[in-house]
Design a protein around this motif. Structure first.
Motif: not given
Length: 355
Positions: A112-113, A115-117, A119-121
């Motif tokens: 999850c971390i 994927l979150g990083i 997607a945010t990038t």
């Protein structure tokens, strides 16, 4: 000699960049003296007498402070890099042991971390390119798109206009240095094995409108679009390197494009490419008699005159459109309008990108 602590006690627990030896020593000496004063006061002495007696029995406070600082400083120097690394190693081993006992939750959290990083990038890169970074044109702040709408309703807007409209707009407007037209086309290029390429028919002034020159060779001249003029083309650097092995060698070559042999007169940088994704440009002749006013198939880009805002140009174009609507049946329900060049690309996606 009395000694006072210069910083609140809570600050001792927020030192992320190492200990403050002077402050720590001051805190300790202050603590011991205050405890002795409290003891004497509890025995019935006045606060002033209690402080005087406590400092006399404590001895030379300054000397004690200097000695303590020296001892603490020497102790801090003994903490070597190897000791710090050993502590880190112990922490890693402990963390690994804990993660092994809870492997599934740990894996899910790590995924999850990640994927979150990611997607945010990715979203920040897109938003930075489309909303924040300057347009890749020298005069990007003065570029606008001229669009058309049905009955003035911009929610039913259209990105294209007709050739007769372009001719009338050029003749009647005072807000633009120039107006240029483009039309996207898929082109067949016969050089060995035929290939398909993204191409565009463009009025010769497109390159000067966007403030762009050729990287190698030249851009179009107005005479390139004249009837009977030699057939020419411009290509992107990436296309020249992919298909012909180099950008410099392709200038001057004659290549069959869209059924006609054309001379490559220029190469432009990939950073510039407009419309987006186009690799080959062909000159477009502006002839209002070739097409009907209702045949709207061209995208229009304009360069504003210095000091003219997009809002002022929009008002003028709407006035011109109203006049044309009275003069021509095909323009009866069509009104032109102007918006900044960036908005024509971003459009309704802006709130999503910001979010």
């Amino acid at each position: 000699m009395s000694i006072k602590s210069n910083a609140p006690n809570w600050r001792r627990y927020l030192r992320f960049w190492g200990s403050n030896v002077d402050a720590d020593v001051n805190d300790e000496l202050h603590f011991h003296i205050e405890m002795r004063i409290a003891e004497y006061v509890a025995r019935g002495m006045s606060p002033a007498d209690a402080r005087r007696l406590a400092e006399e029995r404590f001895g030379d406070v300054h000397r004690a402070r200097v000695n303590c600082v020296e001892i603490q400083t020497e102790r801090a120097r003994r903490i070597s890099v190897s000791q710090i690394l050993a502590d880190v190693r112990q922490d890693i081993v402990f963390a690994t042991r804990v993660l092994r006992r809870q492997a599934l939750p740990s894996a899910v959290a790590a995924i999850c971390i990640a994927l979150g990083i990611g997607a945010t990038t990715a979203m920040f890169s897109v938003a930075n390119t489309m909303l924040l970074r300057p347009l890749p044109y020298p005069n990007g702040d003065r570029l606008v798109a001229v669009l058309t709408s049905r009955k003035g309703n911009r929610t039913q807007g259209n990105t294209v206009s007709s050739m007769p409209d372009l001719v009338d707009w050029r003749a009647r407007q005072h807000s633009f240095v120039q107006l240029a037209a483009t039309q996207f086309q898929m082109l067949t290029i016969a050089s060995g094995m035929p290939i398909r390429a993204n191409g565009a028919l463009v009025t010769p002034n497109l390159f000067s409108t966007l403030g762009e020159n050729a990287e190698i060779g030249r851009v179009f001249q107005e005479s390139d679009a004249d009837a009977g003029a030699p057939a020419v083309a411009i290509v992107s650097r990436g296309f020249a390197e992919r298909q012909f092995g180099g950008a410099a060698a392709i200038v001057g070559q004659r290549i069959r494009i869209a059924g006609a042999r054309r001379t490559i007169v220029g190469v432009v940088t990939d950073r510039w490419a407009f419309p987006n994704g186009v690799d080959v440009w062909l000159p477009l002749r502006v002839d209002p008699l070739r097409e009907s006013r209702g045949s709207r198939q061209y995208s229009i880009v304009g360069e504003l005159r210095p000091g003219v805002t997009a809002e002022a140009a929009d008002r003028e174009m709407r006035s011109i459109g109203a006049s044309l609507a009275r003069e021509n049946v095909d323009d009866a329900e069509v009104l032109p309008y102007v918006e900044p060049f960036r908005e024509s690309f971003v459009g309704s996606a802006r709130p999503t990108l910001i979010a």
